[in-house]
Enzyme design. Structure first.
Site: not given
Length: 422
Positions: A204, A336
């Site tokens: 990330e 999500k």
């Protein structure tokens, strides 16, 4: 007309070099919507099923089966439908799949089509995506939760917690918040390098030093905040994603980096001590996904002092969220899109949270793409918070850059959430 005339699925690669789904939806009036589907590393057991091919090709991670479903059954079902009927389209795909977890056609197939349909409809109406989804009231720029140190399954290091985040609550605009984050990120890089740690980044975009404890990671971040001239807790708050399911073993939490077990009560006490010691305002997945009693204990202990976010606990699923609300577990939900598999179900989860007084945080996945859909989604839902990684890797920056554009488009109507929603 906004009638669907063609749907094209193709296999492309995500930020980890693994196959993922890309979908194009073509409308009768010439409008085109294109969407790419993300993929997680620390996936909840209750998420909708991501369909992979198995076998040796791409080490079993190919998505040809999902692509075949898109170019075959799904196209046949949706061709001729109006792209503006998002709920109807999503419900038709869910019914076509016929399983409770989208296992037959694959949540990755359904999601790619669902998002591309929304983009095509927005394009056909000459509306920005955030405005098409959120209407005229969409104007809140989310406070970013920037993951600048990676651990857990997102990095090859001994840190048990998955994410250590900085949160620019004291910035006056989204653009200023991103600047705060970038300055701290680069200062942290220098401090790590000077201390002899490598500065490679994880999935990330955050650094993945060989730290052994959460405290060591947090201390480096605190020092970097201060070195930049910012005030911890006032201008920059902290957040954690424990991803506790990943180190939950036989009813206890095993901290491999420390070589220590903590039972449920000790886990709660440990997290309570961390928020006393540091300006931590949000903790995600502090307990394991099926440790409901632990979640209730944690919420009773620190839920009035700290945002407690259910990710693996709720998996963007309204039914699981309602169970948590009844039980008093957590006080926020991570959203999500690929955990549930359609846009309309995602929006339903956000609405369910807001009606119950729970916060909702829009989030990326560790396996991302250049698609910036979630930036528009965060503004569309006025959620006020977004997780989209660190200040490195173009797959993460695509979302930050889109938020900058949206802030400019909104002009005087734009309102940066700051600490209002945290």
């Amino acid at each position: 007309m906004t009638i669907i005339v063609d749907i094209i699925g193709r296999e492309v690669l995500d930020s980890r070099g693994n196959p993922t789904v890309e979908v194009e939806v073509h409308l009768e009036n010439g409008a085109l919507g294109r969407a790419l589907v993300p993929s997680g590393a620390s996936t909840g057991a209750h998420e909708a099923v991501e369909l992979r091919d198995g076998g040796t090709r791409y080490q079993g991670k190919g998505v040809k089966k999902a692509i075949a479903a898109i170019n075959g059954e799904i196209l046949e079902e949706l061709g001729g439908r109006d792209a503006r009927n998002q709920i109807g389209i999503d419900q038709a795909m869910i019914a076509l799949d016929g399983t409770p977890n989208k296992a037959r056609l694959g949540a990755n197939a359904l999601l790619g089509v669902s998002l591309a349909v929304a983009k095509a409809a927005a394009e056909s109406l000459s509306l920005p995506l955030y405005r098409y989804i959120g209407g005229t009231q969409a104007h809140i720029l989310p406070t970013p939760m920037m993951n600048i140190i990676n651990g857990g399954v997102h990095a090859d290091n001994p840190i048990d917690f998955q994410e250590f985040m900085i949160i620019p609550v004291g910035a006056s605009t989204l653009k200023e918040a991103i600047r705060y984050g970038a300055e701290i990120f680069h200062t942290l890089k220098k401090r790590l390098k000077d201390a002899g740690y490598n500065t490679n980044v994880g999935d990330e975009g955050g650094f993945a030093p060989q730290f052994k404890s959460a405290e060591q990671a947090i201390d480096f971040i605190m020092e970097s905040i201060i070195a930049c001239g910012y005030k911890p807790g006032e201008q920059i708050a902290l957040g954690l994603d424990c991803a506790a399911t990943e180190f939950y073993k036989n009813g206890s939490y095993f901290y491999e980096g420390e070589g220590k077990y903590r039972d449920v009560g000790e886990q709660v006490d440990y997290l309570a001590q961390l928020i006393k010691t540091y300006p931590i305002i949000t903790i995600e997945d502090g307990m394991a996904e099926d440790d409901w009693e632990g979640w209730k204990l944690l919420t009773d202990s620190i839920g009035k002092k700290c945002q407690l976010v259910g990710d693996d606990l709720f998996v963007t699923n309204s039914a699981r969220l309602r169970d948590g609300i009844k039980m008093g577990a957590a006080n926020s939900i991570l959203i999500k899109v690929n955990q549930i598999g359609t846009l309309s179900e995602t929006l339903d989860a956000v609405e369910t949270a807001h009606k119950a007084g729970y916060r909702a945080i829009i989030s990326h996945r560790s396996g991302e793409t250049e698609d910036s859909f979630i930036a528009d989604l965060a503004v569309a839902t006025n959620c006020g918070q977004i997780k989209t990684g660190s200040l490195a890797r173009s797959d993460r920056l695509a979302k930050y850059n889109q938020l900058i554009r949206i802030e400019e488009m909104l002009g005087l109507q734009a309102c940066y959430a700051g600490n209002w929603y945290c």
